[in-house]
Design a protein around this motif. Structure first.
Motif, short mmCIF file in Angstrom:
data_model
loop_
_atom_site.label_atom_id
_atom_site.label_comp_id
_atom_site.label_asym_id
_atom_site.label_seq_id
_atom_site.Cartn_x
_atom_site.Cartn_y
_atom_site.Cartn_z
N ASN A 35 0.82 -1.21 0.00
CA ASN A 35 0.00 0.00 0.00
C ASN A 35 0.86 1.25 0.00
O ASN A 35 0.49 2.27 -0.63
CB ASN A 35 -0.94 -0.01 1.21
N LEU A 36 1.98 1.22 0.70
CA LEU A 36 2.89 2.36 0.68
C LEU A 36 3.42 2.62 -0.73
O LEU A 36 3.50 3.77 -1.18
CB LEU A 36 4.06 2.12 1.64
N SER A 37 3.75 1.56 -1.44
CA SER A 37 4.25 1.70 -2.81
C SER A 37 3.17 2.24 -3.74
O SER A 37 3.45 3.05 -4.63
CB SER A 37 4.78 0.36 -3.33
N VAL A 38 1.94 1.81 -3.55
CA VAL A 38 0.82 2.36 -4.33
C VAL A 38 0.69 3.86 -4.08
O VAL A 38 0.51 4.66 -5.01
CB VAL A 38 -0.49 1.63 -4.01
N CYS A 39 0.80 4.24 -2.80
CA CYS A 39 0.74 5.65 -2.45
C CYS A 39 1.90 6.42 -3.07
O CYS A 39 1.73 7.55 -3.56
CB CYS A 39 0.76 5.80 -0.92
N GLU A 40 3.09 5.81 -3.10
CA GLU A 40 4.25 6.47 -3.67
C GLU A 40 4.12 6.63 -5.18
O GLU A 40 4.65 7.59 -5.77
CB GLU A 40 5.53 5.69 -3.33
N ILE A 41 3.45 5.69 -5.84
CA ILE A 41 3.19 5.86 -7.27
C ILE A 41 2.30 7.08 -7.48
O ILE A 41 2.50 7.86 -8.43
CB ILE A 41 2.56 4.59 -7.85
N GLY A 42 1.33 7.27 -6.59
CA GLY A 42 0.50 8.48 -6.65
C GLY A 42 1.33 9.74 -6.47
O GLY A 42 1.12 10.75 -7.16
N ASN A 43 2.32 9.69 -5.56
CA ASN A 43 3.21 10.84 -5.37
C ASN A 43 4.06 11.09 -6.62
O ASN A 43 4.30 12.25 -6.99
CB ASN A 43 4.12 10.60 -4.16
N SER A 44 4.51 10.01 -7.26
CA SER A 44 5.31 10.16 -8.48
C SER A 44 4.46 10.77 -9.60
O SER A 44 4.93 11.65 -10.34
CB SER A 44 5.86 8.80 -8.92
N LEU A 45 3.22 10.31 -9.72
CA LEU A 45 2.33 10.89 -10.72
C LEU A 45 2.03 12.35 -10.41
O LEU A 45 1.87 13.18 -11.31
CB LEU A 45 1.04 10.07 -10.80
N ASN A 46 1.95 12.66 -9.13
CA ASN A 46 1.73 14.05 -8.73
C ASN A 46 2.89 14.93 -9.18
O ASN A 46 2.70 16.10 -9.57
CB ASN A 46 1.55 14.14 -7.22
N GLY A 65 -0.76 10.04 3.41
CA GLY A 65 -0.65 8.66 2.93
C GLY A 65 0.69 8.02 3.26
O GLY A 65 0.74 6.98 3.92
N ARG A 66 1.78 8.66 2.82
CA ARG A 66 3.10 8.08 3.07
C ARG A 66 3.39 7.91 4.55
O ARG A 66 3.72 6.80 4.98
CB ARG A 66 4.19 8.92 2.40
N PRO A 67 3.30 8.96 5.39
CA PRO A 67 3.63 8.75 6.81
C PRO A 67 2.68 7.79 7.52
O PRO A 67 3.10 7.11 8.46
CB PRO A 67 3.54 10.17 7.40
N GLN A 109 3.74 4.28 6.68
CA GLN A 109 5.00 4.05 7.38
C GLN A 109 4.76 3.82 8.86
O GLN A 109 5.44 3.01 9.49
CB GLN A 109 5.94 5.24 7.16
N CYS A 110 3.78 4.52 9.43
CA CYS A 110 3.42 4.29 10.83
C CYS A 110 2.92 2.87 11.04
O CYS A 110 3.27 2.22 12.04
CB CYS A 110 2.35 5.30 11.27
N LEU A 111 2.10 2.39 10.12
CA LEU A 111 1.59 1.02 10.23
C LEU A 111 2.73 0.02 10.17
O LEU A 111 2.74 -0.97 10.92
CB LEU A 111 0.58 0.75 9.12
N MET A 112 3.69 0.26 9.29
CA MET A 112 4.85 -0.64 9.19
C MET A 112 5.68 -0.60 10.48
O MET A 112 6.13 -1.64 10.97
CB MET A 112 5.70 -0.25 7.99
N VAL A 121 14.77 5.51 0.02
CA VAL A 121 15.57 4.62 0.87
C VAL A 121 14.83 3.31 1.15
O VAL A 121 15.40 2.22 1.03
CB VAL A 121 15.93 5.34 2.19
N GLN A 122 13.56 3.39 1.52
CA GLN A 122 12.81 2.18 1.87
C GLN A 122 12.64 1.22 0.70
O GLN A 122 12.84 0.02 0.87
CB GLN A 122 11.45 2.56 2.47
N PRO A 123 12.29 1.68 -0.52
CA PRO A 123 12.24 0.72 -1.63
C PRO A 123 13.59 0.13 -1.97
O PRO A 123 13.68 -1.05 -2.34
CB PRO A 123 11.68 1.55 -2.80
N VAL A 124 14.66 0.90 -1.80
CA VAL A 124 16.01 0.37 -2.06
C VAL A 124 16.34 -0.72 -1.04
O VAL A 124 16.91 -1.77 -1.38
CB VAL A 124 17.05 1.50 -2.02
#
Length: 276
Positions: A62-73, A100-102, A105-108, A258-261
């Motif tokens: 879900n974090l990666s899905v949110c990050e794709i939204g940030n990239s599209l933004n 979304g991102r934080p 990350q809190c859930l993780m 950093v986290q995806p890496v």
């Protein structure tokens, strides 16, 4: 996150505005060109993995899905320089980065906290349905954040917007640091007496997990503290100038990789780090 408010009636101000725009375009380009393929690859790895991987990495998915939204933004932010109609969409998608991102990350971090500090409780709530419930609530909160962002930005009421994301970043960072620092303290403690070989293997795993959590902790501080400090400074000083925001914006974008890496390194897909 905010446009510069310098006066454009002088050549020096015009030059500052052009410089700010060039910096924003550069950071937007990095976020889009690197973020979209990286997080898409992470999602593909999670989906094509085993069922247990999908369940265990559901928050990261879900974090990666949110990050794709940030990239599209970021892409829409670039397009808004040519087509003003994209500005509304960029305002709406601000909520993905602010909440979304934080939130994911809190859930993780909380999941990691339960797994290390309260393993019995972690096993009780390990089934996928609990993760789905948490992520559903997180997406609803994120949607509310998106609506709030578009309402405040379209009404040109920038101060509530700055208060909102500064407070949100500080709140989420506090939760993340509590969970991660507690995990770090737990990992530093020695386990019960075991055979020497098993104890050595366990210490190696704990040391590896400790450094991973430590890197994550430092990364989260770099992501959110500059924006939080800058936001409160702008509110107190009553000066909203892009030169104040650019270092925080750059830290936020670059630290997001950093986290995806780290995930790709754990999955053995990052060849430059696998040898280590």
């Amino acid at each position: 996150m905010n446009n510069s408010t310098v006066n454009l009636t002088t050549p020096e101000a015009s030059y500052s505005f052009e410089l700010a725009d060039s910096r924003k375009i550069c950071v937007f380009s990095i976020s889009f060109l690197l973020g979209l393929p990286t997080h898409s690859y992470v999602i593909w790895l999670i989906i094509t993995g085993t069922g247990s991987r999908v369940a265990s990495e559901f928050f990261f998915f879900n974090l990666s899905v949110c990050e794709i939204g940030n990239s599209l933004n970021s892409m829409f932010g670039l397009l808004s320089y040519l087509f003003s109609s994209f500005t509304i969409l960029t305002h709406f998608l601000q909520g993905l980065g602010i909440t979304g991102r934080p939130l994911f990350q809190c859930l993780m971090c909380f999941e990691c906290y339960l797994a290390v500090v309260h393993p019995v409780t972690f096993l009780k709530y390990k089934p996928l349905r609990y993760r789905v419930m948490c992520c559903t609530a997180a997406w609803i909160i994120t949607l509310g954040s998106c609506l709030f962002c578009i309402f405040t930005l379209l009404s040109f009421n920038i101060e509530p917007y700055i208060w909102f994301f500064s407070t949100a970043f500080l709140f989420f960072l506090s939760i993340q640091l509590f969970c991660l620092v507690t995990v770090l303290r737990a990992l530093k403690q020695s386990g019960p007496g075991e055979r020497k070989r098993e104890r050595g293997e366990e210490n190696h795993m704990k040391r590896r997990a400790f450094y991973l959590i430590l890197i994550t902790t430092i990364n989260l501080i770099i992501q959110y503290m500059p924006f939080t400090i800058t936001g409160f400074f702008v509110i107190l000083a009553q000066k909203d100038i892009f030169v104040f925001w650019f270092p925080a914006f750059l830290c936020y974008v670059l630290a997001g990789f950093v986290q995806p890496v780290l995930y790709l390194q754990r999955a053995g897909k990052l060849f430059c780090l696998c040898s280590s």
